[in-house]
Design a protein around this motif. Structure first.
Motif, mmCIF file in Angstrom:
data_model
loop_
_atom_site.group_PDB
_atom_site.id
_atom_site.type_symbol
_atom_site.label_atom_id
_atom_site.label_comp_id
_atom_site.label_asym_id
_atom_site.label_seq_id
_atom_site.Cartn_x
_atom_site.Cartn_y
_atom_site.Cartn_z
ATOM 1 N N ALA A 146 0.848 -1.188 0.000
ATOM 2 C CA ALA A 146 0.000 0.000 0.000
ATOM 3 C C ALA A 146 0.887 1.243 0.000
ATOM 4 C CB ALA A 146 -0.907 0.008 1.226
ATOM 5 N N ALA A 147 0.548 2.191 -0.873
ATOM 6 C CA ALA A 147 1.327 3.420 -0.993
ATOM 7 C C ALA A 147 0.485 4.614 -0.579
ATOM 8 C CB ALA A 147 1.821 3.596 -2.431
ATOM 9 N N ILE A 148 1.178 5.657 -0.175
ATOM 10 C CA ILE A 148 0.516 6.917 0.160
ATOM 11 C C ILE A 148 1.046 8.011 -0.755
ATOM 12 C CG2 ILE A 148 0.031 6.308 2.547
ATOM 13 C CD1 ILE A 148 2.525 8.052 3.319
ATOM 14 N N VAL A 149 0.187 8.997 -1.036
ATOM 15 C CA VAL A 149 0.577 10.114 -1.901
ATOM 16 C C VAL A 149 0.764 11.398 -1.106
ATOM 17 C CG1 VAL A 149 -0.572 9.088 -3.892
ATOM 18 C CG2 VAL A 149 -1.819 10.723 -2.453
ATOM 19 N N HIS A 150 0.568 11.304 0.194
ATOM 20 C CA HIS A 150 0.735 12.443 1.098
ATOM 21 C C HIS A 150 0.977 11.877 2.490
ATOM 22 C CE1 HIS A 150 0.056 16.142 3.294
ATOM 23 N NE2 HIS A 150 -0.206 16.819 2.185
ATOM 24 N N PRO A 151 1.918 12.437 3.262
ATOM 25 C CA PRO A 151 2.125 11.922 4.622
ATOM 26 C C PRO A 151 0.853 11.908 5.468
ATOM 27 C CG PRO A 151 3.976 13.288 4.006
ATOM 28 C CD PRO A 151 2.940 13.438 2.903
ATOM 29 N N TRP A 152 -0.044 12.866 5.242
ATOM 30 C CA TRP A 152 -1.288 12.884 6.015
ATOM 31 C C TRP A 152 -2.127 11.642 5.756
ATOM 32 C CZ3 TRP A 152 -2.693 18.665 4.676
ATOM 33 C CH2 TRP A 152 -1.892 19.515 5.443
ATOM 34 N N GLU A 153 -1.962 11.037 4.587
ATOM 35 C CA GLU A 153 -2.751 9.850 4.270
ATOM 36 C C GLU A 153 -2.386 8.679 5.172
ATOM 37 O OE1 GLU A 153 -4.692 8.825 0.147
ATOM 38 O OE2 GLU A 153 -2.561 8.312 0.083
ATOM 39 N N SER A 154 -1.148 8.677 5.660
ATOM 40 C CA SER A 154 -0.676 7.591 6.522
ATOM 41 C C SER A 154 -1.291 7.636 7.908
ATOM 42 C CB SER A 154 0.844 7.646 6.658
ATOM 43 O OG SER A 154 1.223 8.736 7.488
ATOM 44 N N CYS A 159 6.101 11.420 10.710
ATOM 45 C CA CYS A 159 7.037 10.422 11.207
ATOM 46 C C CYS A 159 8.280 10.385 10.309
ATOM 47 C CB CYS A 159 6.382 9.053 11.312
ATOM 48 S SG CYS A 159 5.947 8.283 9.753
ATOM 49 N N PRO A 160 9.410 9.975 10.850
ATOM 50 C CA PRO A 160 10.650 9.995 10.074
ATOM 51 C C PRO A 160 10.628 9.118 8.833
ATOM 52 C CG PRO A 160 11.116 9.824 12.423
ATOM 53 C CD PRO A 160 9.644 9.631 12.267
ATOM 54 N N ASP A 161 9.696 8.182 8.760
ATOM 55 C CA ASP A 161 9.570 7.320 7.579
ATOM 56 C C ASP A 161 9.487 8.129 6.286
ATOM 57 O OD1 ASP A 161 8.528 6.138 10.015
ATOM 58 O OD2 ASP A 161 7.834 4.445 8.822
ATOM 59 N N TRP A 162 8.884 9.317 6.363
ATOM 60 C CA TRP A 162 8.587 10.075 5.138
ATOM 61 C C TRP A 162 9.681 11.074 4.779
ATOM 62 C CZ3 TRP A 162 5.768 6.418 4.700
ATOM 63 C CH2 TRP A 162 4.727 6.081 5.562
ATOM 64 N N ASP A 163 10.703 11.220 5.609
ATOM 65 C CA ASP A 163 11.711 12.254 5.370
ATOM 66 C C ASP A 163 12.376 12.106 4.005
ATOM 67 O OD1 ASP A 163 11.076 13.086 7.897
ATOM 68 O OD2 ASP A 163 13.040 12.673 8.785
ATOM 69 N N ILE A 164 12.658 10.879 3.604
ATOM 70 C CA ILE A 164 13.359 10.655 2.347
ATOM 71 C C ILE A 164 12.506 11.076 1.152
ATOM 72 C CG2 ILE A 164 12.618 8.254 2.195
ATOM 73 C CD1 ILE A 164 15.315 7.574 0.961
ATOM 74 N N GLY A 165 11.193 10.868 1.239
ATOM 75 C CA GLY A 165 10.304 11.306 0.165
ATOM 76 C C GLY A 165 10.009 12.789 0.229
ATOM 77 N N PRO A 221 4.309 14.510 -6.553
ATOM 78 C CA PRO A 221 5.652 14.727 -6.014
ATOM 79 C C PRO A 221 6.071 13.749 -4.929
ATOM 80 C CG PRO A 221 4.131 16.332 -5.112
ATOM 81 C CD PRO A 221 3.369 15.578 -6.162
ATOM 82 N N PHE A 222 5.113 12.961 -4.431
ATOM 83 C CA PHE A 222 5.404 12.097 -3.279
ATOM 84 C C PHE A 222 4.665 10.782 -3.455
ATOM 85 C CE2 PHE A 222 4.474 10.420 0.935
ATOM 86 C CZ PHE A 222 5.616 10.669 1.691
ATOM 87 N N LEU A 223 5.374 9.662 -3.348
ATOM 88 C CA LEU A 223 4.758 8.343 -3.392
ATOM 89 C C LEU A 223 5.645 7.385 -2.620
ATOM 90 C CD1 LEU A 223 2.358 6.689 -4.641
ATOM 91 C CD2 LEU A 223 4.015 5.931 -6.381
ATOM 92 N N MET A 224 5.143 6.922 -1.486
ATOM 93 C CA MET A 224 5.936 6.019 -0.652
ATOM 94 C C MET A 224 5.122 4.809 -0.213
ATOM 95 S SD MET A 224 8.487 8.336 1.704
ATOM 96 C CE MET A 224 9.398 6.836 2.131
ATOM 97 N N ALA A 225 5.764 3.653 -0.255
ATOM 98 C CA ALA A 225 5.165 2.447 0.316
ATOM 99 C C ALA A 225 5.155 2.599 1.824
ATOM 100 C CB ALA A 225 5.971 1.222 -0.090
ATOM 101 N N ASP A 226 3.998 2.350 2.419
ATOM 102 C CA ASP A 226 3.792 2.586 3.848
ATOM 103 C C ASP A 226 3.561 1.254 4.562
ATOM 104 O OD1 ASP A 226 2.966 3.259 6.387
ATOM 105 O OD2 ASP A 226 1.256 4.472 5.765
#
Length: 418
Positions: A146-154, A159-165, A221-226
């Motif tokens: 599952a991926a998120i397109v915004h840190p708020w979606e998580s 959280c530091p998980d999103w810093d790289i994105g 601009p942002f897509l991270m596996a959560d």
């Protein structure tokens, strides 16, 4: 006043008739996963009101199946970013992203409290839950996890998980704005301005493409596996299938989603970290950070021996609950939102996993530590795990709900035996 009655009073005070505010001032609307926890809390003393909460949440489901993360029922100029900033449409207006899909798991818990009284209510919401899960599968799980397109979606915003994105998001052109959250809560407990600039840049991108979710996934601009949402969704697929069986429905599609998602878990296992890890899907790089999202693997029956070792190291480093970030990491901040504090709501999800895997010792310990936080310092949004300092909003709905459904269990039993 008795703590159980205090918790019920908080739910009643935050009740807006069909939906519940997380807390006054700081969060003046209906939030997605907060609302699902509110329903679980209401179910302990007002089952019809619990189902009303779920009905109201799902009533704002988009045509594509997404259930948005904020529903703006009544205008409140004290909140930013409001419906005018999102411009996502809807009546009532909503935000343009989703939030952790805990609803099916909590609906199952609510249903199982009284199946006979709940069957018709379940039958009414079940198809909407299926559509939401299908949306997650088809729109947010296209890369496997599952991926998120915004840190708020998580749900775990900063959280530091999103810093790289976040580092690859340009927040320099968002324009002037006035935050409202820091007027309600100590700014040291909230995300920094540099983070907020990037959050708004992502909102502005979504708005620029008319909230076309597939374009946001492919071009945003942002897509991270959560890991956190992956495990919450994996567990929710399982619970939704159980509910489907209770209604004599064909659950092959749901069970297929669960199988597919579980097969994707190796993509978010980081051998170097010896744990599950968020991954920037734009670059293929791991966040290289161990947070509470990784430990939600226990909720989805996806733990590994290496993760057990990491869990106990992180947990034993603090006296109160499981922290949202690794206390031994330089970036750990015990009171800043999701960069260190412990959250009763996440503890409750972890406890469900511990219980179901037969680890009563872990569940009892976590319940005791979470109860201590609330008994010492009330129903705050979250807490400093090193000294129990209350943080964030006060009289918080989901903390009250967690007390009623789980954390206050021993307290209530002791009171009854007295």
């Amino acid at each position: 006043m008795d703590l159980h009655e205090q918790a019920r009073q908080i739910l009643r005070q935050n009740d807006r008739g069909g939906y519940t505010l997380p807390t006054h001032g700081l969060y003046p609307y209906q939030w997605n996963w907060d609302s699902a926890f509110a329903a679980w809390g209401f179910a302990t003393f007002d089952l019809p009101r619990a189902w009303d909460e779920i009905d109201t949440l799902l009533a704002s489901q988009w045509d594509d199946g997404m259930v948005p993360h904020i529903i703006f029922h009544d205008p409140d100029p004290g909140y930013f970013p409001g419906p005018d900033v999102w411009s996502a449409g809807g009546d009532p207006a909503t935000s343009g992203i989703s939030q952790p899909p805990v609803a099916a798991t909590l609906v199952r818990l609510i249903y199982e409290m009284n199946p006979d009284a709940s069957r018709d209510r379940l039958a009414a919401v079940y198809p909407k839950l299926v559509e939401w899960h299908r949306w997650w599968h088809e729109v947010r799980c296209v890369h496997g996890p599952a991926a998120i397109v915004h840190p708020w979606e998580s749900g775990r915003d900063n959280c530091p998980d999103w810093d790289i994105g976040m580092a690859n998001v340009d927040g320099s052109k968002v324009g002037d704005y006035t935050r409202r959250d820091t007027g309600h809560v100590d700014p040291s407990m909230r995300p920094k301005k540099s983070e907020y600039d990037r959050y708004l840049a992502m909102v502005q991108f979504g708005k620029s493409v008319g909230w076309d979710q597939k374009r946001i996934v492919s071009e945003g601009p942002f897509l991270m596996a959560d890991p956190g949402i992956t495990f919450i969704l994996l567990r929710a697929h399982h619970d939704l299938a159980v509910l489907g069986h209770a209604l004599d429905q064909d659950t092959d599609e749901i069970e297929g989603w669960e199988t597919t998602l579980r097969a994707a878990l190796p993509m978010i296992w980081n051998d170097d970290l010896q744990g599950y890890d968020a991954k920037d899907l734009r670059t293929g790089k791991f966040a290289r950070f161990l947070g509470s999202g990784a430990f939600l693997a226990y909720l989805a029956n996806a733990a590994r021996p290496e993760l057990d070792t990491q869990l106990m190291r992180v947990w034993n480093a603090v006296p109160y609950g499981i922290p949202s970030a690794d206390p031994e990491a330089p970036i750990f901040d015990a009171r800043r939102y999701w960069r260190g504090p412990t959250w009763p709501v996440v503890n409750s999800l972890l406890a469900i996993g511990f219980r179901d895997m037969g680890r009563a010792d872990l569940e009892v310990r976590l319940r005791r530590e979470t109860a201590e936080l609330i008994m010492k310092n009330g129903f705050s949004e979250y807490f400093d795990p090193t000294d129990a300092t209350p943080c964030g909003g006060a009289n918080f709905t989901w903390t009250a709900a967690i007390w009623l459904t789980w954390a206050g269990q021993d307290y209530e039993q002791a009171k009854g035996a007295a």
